[in-house]
Write a protein that holds these residues in place. Structure first.
Motif, short mmCIF file in Angstrom:
data_model
loop_
_atom_site.label_atom_id
_atom_site.label_comp_id
_atom_site.label_asym_id
_atom_site.label_seq_id
_atom_site.Cartn_x
_atom_site.Cartn_y
_atom_site.Cartn_z
N CYS A 1 9.41 19.43 6.87
CA CYS A 1 8.42 20.72 6.47
C CYS A 1 9.63 21.59 5.59
O CYS A 1 10.83 21.42 5.22
N CYS B 1 5.90 22.00 11.91
CA CYS B 1 5.19 20.97 12.19
C CYS B 1 5.13 19.91 13.84
O CYS B 1 6.85 21.26 14.50
N PRO B 2 5.35 19.02 14.19
CA PRO B 2 5.11 18.73 15.55
C PRO B 2 6.91 18.39 15.78
O PRO B 2 7.41 19.24 17.28
N SER C 1 2.80 20.51 5.74
CA SER C 1 3.06 21.11 7.03
C SER C 1 1.81 20.76 8.21
O SER C 1 1.19 20.59 7.38
N LEU C 2 2.02 21.54 9.81
CA LEU C 2 0.80 21.72 10.26
C LEU C 2 -0.12 22.67 9.56
O LEU C 2 0.52 23.38 9.23
N ARG D 1 -1.85 26.32 9.80
CA ARG D 1 -1.50 27.31 11.08
C ARG D 1 -2.39 27.95 12.42
O ARG D 1 -1.93 27.22 12.62
N GLU E 1 -3.65 25.16 13.54
CA GLU E 1 -3.68 24.34 14.30
C GLU E 1 -2.00 24.43 15.09
O GLU E 1 -2.27 24.30 15.99
N ALA E 2 -1.09 24.82 14.33
CA ALA E 2 0.40 25.07 14.78
C ALA E 2 -0.16 25.65 15.92
O ALA E 2 0.85 25.63 16.84
N SER F 1 -2.48 26.69 17.99
CA SER F 1 -3.55 26.61 18.97
C SER F 1 -3.58 26.65 20.24
O SER F 1 -4.36 26.67 20.64
#
Lengths: 491, 101
Positions: free
Chosen positions: A37, A50-51, B70-71, B73, B75-76, B78
């Motif tokens: 990221c 991110c995860p 990055s994801l 947002r 989704e991040a 969710s």
């Protein structure tokens, strides 16, 4: 600043403060320490997550090579020994902006140890030891205010979570608020020179916590230590420490005990306040992070990193003094940043006479900056402008009076020297026959001085130079005036 | 090695757990049973064995400093039970007011 008190200086003098500083600097990597990221500041909330940095189950950290290199470079600049093998540990605590419930840090095997910073203390110099420099990840940001629901809830932005940090821990060898200020100033300067962090306190890329205790002079035991947090400028740290030292002395003098605790500094009131957290020592239950194998920075890699080490501020200043004959103070100003020093040196090198550039900075630039309360980075006249003016003066194209006028002009209009010179370029008289004419007139009007000169009193020449310049309103080319005068006066 | 009730209370506090007296007793028994079991390891003579923190005899992998997507947002956020809004969109993880413990 509000001080705790009223404690008489002779009472304060019976005590000795013991201060240690913990400084966190964000490293200027493009990506986070354990994931890809972005670390960019000011991105929309929760857009760089991110995860891995959200701490989602099953996500695994992979260490950023650049973060290691930056931290090691800072460590070397601070005179630390970089450990060949260091390891990562989990520091466990609960806070909502720490999604995993632990921070990946380094504990018993930090990246680097045993450094020192030399500081000025009173009249003398002293070394403040650096215990360790280690790598860790930053937490996210809690936003407690500013939302409709702020009374009952807190908003979290996890963009910052996972930004690489170098934590630099000093030995408890700092003995006054002034020394703390000096230590931080030198530390920031060194880190800036290495380029591994921008050390911007407003954006939080440099943060500092201070540990302070007091003890009777000569005592061997340390007093109970208070951690001061929430201080966002070096000046406030100095003030917070001064307040805290008086507060602790006052407590001891009145027979109370100093409670070991964390206190927050409120700059507006100039006071520290207890966080009133439970009086138990932090228990972070560090243990080796099983997700990360030991970090090995072997001799070859260390050598590679060492090659990137720039000339450091202390050495640079000494060299500027020796090489350009300027004062230590001016060398200090010129080394305020690496880029400024580079600009100065590039200008000096490009000029016909490097020393003249240094002299102009010292004699013409500094005073004008000071009078207007400008930093050298804000100077309208750039180093290139100084070099240009130095060359013009060197060639005799402008007199020192004209140079001063042009500098005044540049400062008045905020333009660089070149622009001012182009416009205000003195209508210089470089016509040999015209200058000769003026010289002849001056000589005719002052026969006595001509005689003196011819009788061997050659110092009278200065008088003629002055008269010629006066007659031409300072516009005659000084070099030509000199040359032609020699010829004419010789007869 | 045995832990005492006050150790259980300490660990519970660190884990943000509130235990009833009954639960506390049960934890005490469970923890001591685990520790008894682990104590068996003490029977091994480790006088000449270097301490080991990592099982795999390997060094850590490193990645180059490159950013990756990055994801999104939404989704991040969710799985967030609640979200704070910015510009009319779900933007923050929202948690109960943080009170320093």
């Amino acid at each position: 600043m509000a001080t705790a008190t009223r404690i008489p200086p002779e009472v304060l003098a019976r005590y000795e403060p013991v201060i240690g500083l913990e400084v966190h600097v964000q490293l200027l990597t493009a990506s986070k320490i354990f994931c890809g990221c972005s670390t960019s500041f000011g991105a929309p909330p929760n857009s760089n997550v991110c995860p891995v940095c959200l701490g989602l189950p099953g996500a695994l950290p992979v260490l950023n090579r650049k973060a290691v290199e930056f931290a090691a470079l800072a460590a070397l600049a601070l005179g630390c020994q970089v450990r060949e093998t260091s390891s990562f540990a989990r520091k466990n605590y609960f806070y909502p902006d720490l999604p995993k419930g632990y921070q990946i840090s380094q504990y018993d095997q930090p990246l680097a140890e045993h450094g020192a910073i030399e500081i000025t203390s009173g009249e003398g110099r002293k070394k403040v030891g650096i215990t360790r420099l280690h790598l860790e990840e930053d937490a996210g940001k809690s936003l407690h205010d500013g939302f409709a629901e702020s009374a009952t809830s807190t908003c979290l932005d996890l963009n910052r979570a996972g930004t690489p940090l170098a934590e630099i821990v000093s030995e408890p060898e700092i003995s006054s608020p002034d020394e703390a200020f000096e230590y931080l100033t030198r530390l920031k300067e060194i880190i800036l020179f290495t380029g591994v962090s921008d050390c911007n306190m407003e954006e939080g890329s440099l943060r500092c916590d201070a540990n302070v205790s007091v003890r009777r002079k000569g005592a061997k035991e340390f007093g109970a230590k208070v951690e001061v947090k929430n201080v966002n400028s070096f000046r406030f740290i100095r003030e917070a420490l001064a307040y805290e030292i008086e507060r602790q002395v006052e407590a001891l003098e009145s027979g109370e005990k100093v409670v070991q605790e964390t206190r927050l500094y409120h700059a507006a009131e100039g006071k520290t306040f207890s966080m009133r957290s439970k009086e138990q020592a932090h228990d972070y239950r560090y243990f080796p992070d099983p997700d990360l194998q030991p970090l090995v920075v072997d001799a070859a890699w260390q050598a590679e990193i060492r090659k990137q080490l720039p000339e450091l501020p202390e050495a640079l200043r000494a060299r500027l003094v020796a090489q350009y004959g300027i004062t230590e103070y001016d060398a200090g100003v010129l080394s305020a940043s690496r880029s400024l020093a580079q600009q100065f040196e590039a200008a000096a090198r490009s000029a016909k006479n490097p020393k003249r550039v240094a002299n102009l900075v010292q004699s013409e630039l500094m005073g004008r900056l000071k009078a207007r309360d400008l930093s050298i980075e804000q100077s309208p006249i750039t180093m290139r402008g100084v070099a240009m003016s130095a060359d013009l003066a060197e060639a005799g194209t402008i007199s020192s009076k004209m140079l001063k006028d042009l500098y005044d002009h540049a400062f008045a209009t905020g333009e660089d020297f070149a622009a001012v010179y182009e416009r205000e370029k003195p209508q210089q008289l470089s016509d040999a026959s015209a200058i000769e004419k003026v010289i002849e007139d001056v000589m005719a009007a002052n026969p006595q001085q001509v005689e003196q000169y011819r009788a061997g009193k050659t110092t009278v020449k200065a008088f003629f130079v002055g008269q010629v310049m006066k007659a031409t309103k300072g516009q005659a080319n000084p070099a030509m005036v000199n040359e032609l005068l020699d010829k004419k006066l010789a007869g | 090695m045995k832990v005492k009730e006050k150790d259980v209370q300490h660990v519970a506090a660190l884990a943000n757990l509130e235990l009833t007296a009954e639960e506390s007793m049960r934890m005490l028994q469970d923890l001591n049973a685990v520790l008894d079991h682990i104590d068996m390891l003490n029977e091994v003579d480790t006088a000449n064995v270097a301490p080991m923190a990592f099982v795999a005899a390997d060094i850590t992998a490193l990645r180059s400093d490159e950013t990756r997507a990055s994801l999104p947002r939404d989704e991040a956020l969710s799985n967030a039970p609640e979200a704070g809004m910015a510009d009319g969109r779900r933007a923050f993880f929202k948690v109960p007011k943080v009170i320093e413990r």
